[in-house]
Design a protein around this motif. Structure first.
Motif, mmCIF file in Angstrom:
data_model
loop_
_atom_site.group_PDB
_atom_site.id
_atom_site.type_symbol
_atom_site.label_atom_id
_atom_site.label_comp_id
_atom_site.label_asym_id
_atom_site.label_seq_id
_atom_site.Cartn_x
_atom_site.Cartn_y
_atom_site.Cartn_z
ATOM 1 N N VAL A 137 0.691 -1.166 0.016
ATOM 2 C CA VAL A 137 -0.100 0.014 0.087
ATOM 3 C C VAL A 137 1.060 1.254 -0.092
ATOM 4 O O VAL A 137 1.686 1.543 0.901
ATOM 5 N N PRO A 138 0.906 1.770 -0.960
ATOM 6 C CA PRO A 138 1.952 3.061 -1.077
ATOM 7 C C PRO A 138 1.545 4.369 -0.147
ATOM 8 O O PRO A 138 0.248 4.627 0.075
ATOM 9 N N ASP A 139 2.459 5.048 0.398
ATOM 10 C CA ASP A 139 2.268 6.136 1.155
ATOM 11 C C ASP A 139 1.899 7.399 0.628
ATOM 12 O O ASP A 139 2.538 7.770 -0.156
ATOM 13 N N PRO A 140 0.421 7.806 0.795
ATOM 14 C CA PRO A 140 -0.157 8.863 0.071
ATOM 15 C C PRO A 140 0.167 10.381 0.621
ATOM 16 O O PRO A 140 -0.114 11.315 0.322
ATOM 17 N N TYR A 141 1.125 10.271 1.547
ATOM 18 C CA TYR A 141 1.484 11.590 2.489
ATOM 19 C C TYR A 141 1.862 12.664 1.751
ATOM 20 O O TYR A 141 1.344 13.916 1.735
ATOM 21 N N TYR A 142 2.610 12.361 0.752
ATOM 22 C CA TYR A 142 3.299 13.457 -0.178
ATOM 23 C C TYR A 142 2.640 13.686 -1.589
ATOM 24 O O TYR A 142 3.106 14.466 -2.278
ATOM 25 N N GLY A 143 1.654 12.951 -1.864
ATOM 26 C CA GLY A 143 0.874 12.950 -2.981
ATOM 27 C C GLY A 143 -0.158 13.765 -3.003
ATOM 28 O O GLY A 143 -0.605 14.295 -2.058
#
Length: 160
Positions: free
Chosen positions: A125-131
């Motif tokens: 599950v990719p980290d969405p924090y910076y997107g």
């Protein structure tokens, strides 16, 4: 029905991915009528956000799908979690490696990746924090998919 089961979702800071998984899975457990048999929690491998609410973007994306993350607060995973949880599920390989490094050798629960329970080509599950916003929607898509598979796995074990 067999024993109760407990699930811990783990990401890095416990403000995006793992609270999203926590909220989604807790809702699915409730809809399946299993709230008394399955407990759900989330944590982070890092101590960056202890005591903080989930990221506003995660909460908003979840709320748009009917999931309420407002009561969740970030905490750091601890060695005692390996005594308390039957399933400890990391969002990605880096966090899984961090969990494996602190896991007792005699831990007999399921320590692995959440997406091992999903029907998809992705393994993390990719980290969405910076997107952007779409990253938070993608996290929910993956989490919902994997949560269905996880629920089926737990239901089988409860019926055994």
């Amino acid at each position: 029905m067999g024993n109760k089961k407990s699930v811990l979702f783990v990401c890095l800071g416990n403000i995006c991915r793992s609270p999203s998984a926590h909220g989604v899975f807790e809702d699915m457990v409730a809809q399946a009528g299993l709230s008394g048999l399955v407990s759900v929690d989330s944590a982070g491998t890092a101590a960056y956000h202890i005591g903080k609410s989930p990221d506003q973007r995660s909460s908003a994306a979840a709320a748009n799908r009917g999931y309420d993350l407002s009561s969740l607060r970030a905490r750091q995973v601890s060695a005692s979690d390996f005594e308390a949880f039957d399933y400890i599920l990391a969002m990605d390989n880096e966090n899984l490696a961090n969990l494996q490094a602190i896991a007792p050798q005699d831990y007999d629960g399921h320590l692995g990746l959440l997406l091992d329970f999903a029907q998809c080509v992705e393994s993390e599950v990719p980290d969405p924090y910076y997107g952007g916003e779409s990253g938070f929607e993608h996290v929910l898509d993956l989490v919902e998919n994997a949560s269905m598979g996880l629920l089926v796995d737990i239901q089988k074990k409860l019926m055994a």
